[in-house]
Design a protein around this motif. Sequence first.
Motif, PDB file in Angstrom:
ATOM      1  N   PRO A 164       0.809  -1.229   0.000  1.00  0.00           N
ATOM      2  CA  PRO A 164       0.000   0.000   0.000  1.00  0.00           C
ATOM      3  C   PRO A 164       0.839   1.273   0.000  1.00  0.00           C
ATOM      4  CG  PRO A 164      -0.968  -1.604   1.486  1.00  0.00           C
ATOM      5  CD  PRO A 164       0.332  -2.192   1.027  1.00  0.00           C
ATOM      6  N   MET A 165       2.000   1.236   0.635  1.00  0.00           N
ATOM      7  CA  MET A 165       2.875   2.402   0.643  1.00  0.00           C
ATOM      8  C   MET A 165       3.232   2.839  -0.767  1.00  0.00           C
ATOM      9  SD  MET A 165       6.592   2.950   2.506  1.00  0.00           S
ATOM     10  CE  MET A 165       6.069   2.083   3.980  1.00  0.00           C
ATOM     11  N   ALA A 166       3.378   1.880  -1.682  1.00  0.00           N
ATOM     12  CA  ALA A 166       3.718   2.204  -3.066  1.00  0.00           C
ATOM     13  C   ALA A 166       2.589   2.982  -3.738  1.00  0.00           C
ATOM     14  CB  ALA A 166       4.012   0.923  -3.849  1.00  0.00           C
ATOM     15  N   VAL A 167       1.357   2.638  -3.426  1.00  0.00           N
ATOM     16  CA  VAL A 167       0.208   3.349  -3.996  1.00  0.00           C
ATOM     17  C   VAL A 167       0.202   4.791  -3.512  1.00  0.00           C
ATOM     18  CG1 VAL A 167      -2.307   3.442  -4.125  1.00  0.00           C
ATOM     19  CG2 VAL A 167      -1.137   1.232  -4.181  1.00  0.00           C
ATOM     20  N   TRP A 168       0.388   4.996  -2.209  1.00  0.00           N
ATOM     21  CA  TRP A 168       0.415   6.357  -1.657  1.00  0.00           C
ATOM     22  C   TRP A 168       1.575   7.154  -2.250  1.00  0.00           C
ATOM     23  CZ3 TRP A 168      -0.530   3.445   3.398  1.00  0.00           C
ATOM     24  CH2 TRP A 168      -1.891   3.423   3.688  1.00  0.00           C
ATOM     25  N   LEU A 169       2.721   6.510  -2.435  1.00  0.00           N
ATOM     26  CA  LEU A 169       3.870   7.215  -2.995  1.00  0.00           C
ATOM     27  C   LEU A 169       3.600   7.623  -4.443  1.00  0.00           C
ATOM     28  CD1 LEU A 169       6.744   8.259  -2.942  1.00  0.00           C
ATOM     29  CD2 LEU A 169       7.555   5.930  -3.382  1.00  0.00           C
ATOM     30  N   CYS A 170       3.022   6.731  -5.228  1.00  0.00           N
ATOM     31  CA  CYS A 170       2.711   7.055  -6.627  1.00  0.00           C
ATOM     32  C   CYS A 170       1.723   8.213  -6.708  1.00  0.00           C
ATOM     33  CB  CYS A 170       2.163   5.829  -7.346  1.00  0.00           C
ATOM     34  SG  CYS A 170       3.401   4.546  -7.650  1.00  0.00           S
ATOM     35  N   ARG A 171       0.757   8.231  -5.803  1.00  0.00           N
ATOM     36  CA  ARG A 171      -0.188   9.353  -5.775  1.00  0.00           C
ATOM     37  C   ARG A 171       0.520  10.653  -5.436  1.00  0.00           C
ATOM     38  NH1 ARG A 171      -4.971   6.483  -2.192  1.00  0.00           N
ATOM     39  NH2 ARG A 171      -5.791   5.089  -3.821  1.00  0.00           N
ATOM     40  N   ALA A 172       1.484  10.582  -4.527  1.00  0.00           N
ATOM     41  CA  ALA A 172       2.212  11.787  -4.119  1.00  0.00           C
ATOM     42  C   ALA A 172       3.074  12.335  -5.246  1.00  0.00           C
ATOM     43  CB  ALA A 172       3.085  11.479  -2.899  1.00  0.00           C
ATOM     44  N   LEU A 173       3.468  11.472  -6.177  1.00  0.00           N
ATOM     45  CA  LEU A 173       4.342  11.882  -7.277  1.00  0.00           C
ATOM     46  C   LEU A 173       3.577  12.192  -8.563  1.00  0.00           C
ATOM     47  CD1 LEU A 173       7.241   9.283  -6.833  1.00  0.00           C
ATOM     48  CD2 LEU A 173       7.141  11.640  -5.991  1.00  0.00           C
ATOM     49  N   LYS A 174       2.268  11.961  -8.552  1.00  0.00           N
ATOM     50  CA  LYS A 174       1.466  12.160  -9.758  1.00  0.00           C
ATOM     51  C   LYS A 174       1.461  13.630 -10.169  1.00  0.00           C
ATOM     52  CE  LYS A 174      -3.140  11.166 -11.662  1.00  0.00           C
ATOM     53  NZ  LYS A 174      -4.517  10.692 -11.353  1.00  0.00           N
ATOM     54  N   ASN A 175       1.524  13.856 -11.496  1.00  0.00           N
ATOM     55  CA  ASN A 175       1.480  15.213 -12.067  1.00  0.00           C
ATOM     56  C   ASN A 175       2.631  16.086 -11.580  1.00  0.00           C
ATOM     57  OD1 ASN A 175      -0.948  14.551 -13.392  1.00  0.00           O
ATOM     58  ND2 ASN A 175      -2.168  15.157 -11.616  1.00  0.00           N
ATOM     59  N   ARG A 176       3.785  15.487 -11.329  1.00  0.00           N
ATOM     60  CA  ARG A 176       4.953  16.246 -10.859  1.00  0.00           C
ATOM     61  C   ARG A 176       6.124  16.159 -11.832  1.00  0.00           C
ATOM     62  NH1 ARG A 176       4.577  18.483  -5.861  1.00  0.00           N
ATOM     63  NH2 ARG A 176       2.400  18.479  -5.230  1.00  0.00           N
ATOM     64  N   ASN A 177       5.829  15.958 -13.110  1.00  0.00           N
ATOM     65  CA  ASN A 177       6.877  15.826 -14.125  1.00  0.00           C
ATOM     66  C   ASN A 177       7.840  14.693 -13.776  1.00  0.00           C
ATOM     67  OD1 ASN A 177       7.961  16.632 -16.587  1.00  0.00           O
ATOM     68  ND2 ASN A 177       9.508  17.928 -15.624  1.00  0.00           N
ATOM     69  N   ILE A 178       7.257  13.587 -13.304  1.00  0.00           N
ATOM     70  CA  ILE A 178       8.027  12.405 -12.905  1.00  0.00           C
ATOM     71  C   ILE A 178       7.437  11.179 -13.583  1.00  0.00           C
ATOM     72  CG2 ILE A 178       8.625  10.886 -10.970  1.00  0.00           C
ATOM     73  CD1 ILE A 178       8.614  13.323  -9.152  1.00  0.00           C
ATOM     74  N   SER A 179       8.276  10.406 -14.249  1.00  0.00           N
ATOM     75  CA  SER A 179       7.824   9.124 -14.812  1.00  0.00           C
ATOM     76  C   SER A 179       8.155   8.027 -13.803  1.00  0.00           C
ATOM     77  CB  SER A 179       8.515   8.837 -16.144  1.00  0.00           C
ATOM     78  OG  SER A 179       9.903   8.624 -15.964  1.00  0.00           O
ATOM     79  N   ILE A 180       7.216   7.107 -13.601  1.00  0.00           N
ATOM     80  CA  ILE A 180       7.353   6.080 -12.570  1.00  0.00           C
ATOM     81  C   ILE A 180       7.255   4.701 -13.198  1.00  0.00           C
ATOM     82  CG2 ILE A 180       6.458   5.205 -10.380  1.00  0.00           C
ATOM     83  CD1 ILE A 180       5.005   7.919 -10.064  1.00  0.00           C
ATOM     84  N   ARG A 181       8.219   3.856 -12.830  1.00  0.00           N
ATOM     85  CA  ARG A 181       8.121   2.421 -13.143  1.00  0.00           C
ATOM     86  C   ARG A 181       8.093   1.662 -11.824  1.00  0.00           C
ATOM     87  NH1 ARG A 181      12.917   0.812 -16.856  1.00  0.00           N
ATOM     88  NH2 ARG A 181      13.927   2.552 -15.781  1.00  0.00           N
ATOM     89  N   LEU A 182       7.092   0.827 -11.658  1.00  0.00           N
ATOM     90  CA  LEU A 182       6.914   0.081 -10.421  1.00  0.00           C
ATOM     91  C   LEU A 182       7.081  -1.407 -10.703  1.00  0.00           C
ATOM     92  CD1 LEU A 182       4.022   0.723  -7.862  1.00  0.00           C
ATOM     93  CD2 LEU A 182       4.990  -1.536  -8.255  1.00  0.00           C
ATOM     94  N   PHE A 183       7.994  -2.046  -9.981  1.00  0.00           N
ATOM     95  CA  PHE A 183       8.284  -3.467 -10.165  1.00  0.00           C
ATOM     96  C   PHE A 183       7.670  -4.269  -9.012  1.00  0.00           C
ATOM     97  CE2 PHE A 183      11.404  -1.354 -12.692  1.00  0.00           C
ATOM     98  CZ  PHE A 183      11.704  -2.203 -13.739  1.00  0.00           C
ATOM     99  N   GLU A 184       6.850  -5.247  -9.358  1.00  0.00           N
ATOM    100  CA  GLU A 184       6.207  -6.119  -8.375  1.00  0.00           C
ATOM    101  C   GLU A 184       6.285  -7.560  -8.887  1.00  0.00           C
ATOM    102  OE1 GLU A 184       4.511  -8.246  -5.719  1.00  0.00           O
ATOM    103  OE2 GLU A 184       4.752  -6.113  -5.278  1.00  0.00           O
ATOM    104  N   THR A 185       6.806  -8.462  -8.069  1.00  0.00           N
ATOM    105  CA  THR A 185       7.012  -9.841  -8.524  1.00  0.00           C
ATOM    106  C   THR A 185       5.741 -10.680  -8.547  1.00  0.00           C
ATOM    107  OG1 THR A 185       7.629 -10.478  -6.267  1.00  0.00           O
ATOM    108  CG2 THR A 185       9.426  -9.870  -7.768  1.00  0.00           C
TER     109      THR A 185
END
Length: 445
Positions: A237-258
């Motif tokens: 869940p922390m990853a979801v909150w972090l992605c929301r915090a970085l949304k629309n901030r001129n940041i591209s995100i790649r999230l790796f989950e096994t």
Amino acid sequence: MDIIICGAGEVGRHAAEVLVARDNSITIIDTDRARLAQVGDTLDVRTLAGDCSQARVLLEAGAASADLVLATTSKDDVNLITASVAKGLGTRKAIARVHQSDYFEGRDFNYEKHFSIDRLICPEYSTAVAIGQTLRNPGALAIENFARGQIEMQQIPVSREADALGIPLAQLRLPKGTRLAAVVRKQGAFVPAADTVVEPGDSVVLVGDPAHFPVARRMFHDDKFGRRRVVIMGGPPMAVWLCRALKNRNISIRLFETNRQRAQELARELDWVTVLQADPTDRTVFEDERIGDADAFVALAHDEENILGCLLAKSAGVRQAVAVVEQSKYLHVLKRLGIDKPFSPRAVAVREIERAIDERPLTQLASLAEGEVDVYRVRIKAASEVVGLPLREVKLSPNWMLAAIQRNGAIHVPGAQDVIQVGDTLLVVGRHGKEEALRKVLDLR
């Protein structure tokens, strides 16, 4: 204070260590007698074996007259019931730790109000907010625990070609929800007035909500860098909150989950994030996905994996590596290993608890501009003479300005028409050394 801690896990034990050191009387409840024995051998606390959600056990622990009950077990439902029952028995203040976003965010239902709990804390959420601020701007000021991500504060150098140069503040059309809190000049720092004009070489302290803050920031500082690349390892869940915090901030995100199922869930929930079902610590994956080209690597899996992932990223040239670790034994070695920023949800939880039980009307949160400007949290009680007054009638200028108001869990940047209410918590910025004057202006008794 008489404090009852329910749960002798990592958070409970660390909270006990900190609170015992401050001369509080501590009772710890847990169902695991071996764990209690270990705590009892190392700390000057009273221990009680039992189910903390049962009224009988809480009464035996002294909940009827306790100043505080902390529900810190690993189960959200137990913590909610425990804190609620404690309040019903007479405990003055009850705090419950939760992990699930549904409980903490309260989008559909206010659990805090329903269970009569004074405060819900979610260390994972607070940690994600802190990481997000670190990634968005390493110079962001540490007010995230006051604002829970709803307000940003940054000290920004003014660019030579900034749009705000030469315009009096009264004529400067800052976006709604943002304020200029202070100006830092060679001669010193000061709270701006309506006729203040920002000059080349100045720095400004800007406050605002996340939606409008980037627009206001660009009025003072022209960011020349391009889109930043962030890699996140792990999908809790922390990853979801972090992605929301970085949304629309001129940041591209790649999230790796096994885990395949979890990766699919994340892809559906985070449609602005590239989600990959893969292990970034696998050498082939690391090279094929060119993870070494990322600007930042954030590890949110298990402790050992997080350390390994960050070391691999740093060795490949990633500029910023952030590791989240649950076990405190790792914290002191991470810097030596070259990991830029370690975060501990356990330590975050204890800081939140300390703030929740701090009942002082005036608390300093930060110091800016080499100590010339202070940031304070102010609690407004019923006796204060400013209750019911619009801000334009509160004589804060020229030394202070009100940057934000926290009311019923929501935080906003106020305008001149806003009225101060009983129970408000204020974020005030102003000149160093004027604390007593602030106490008098806000009638803090």
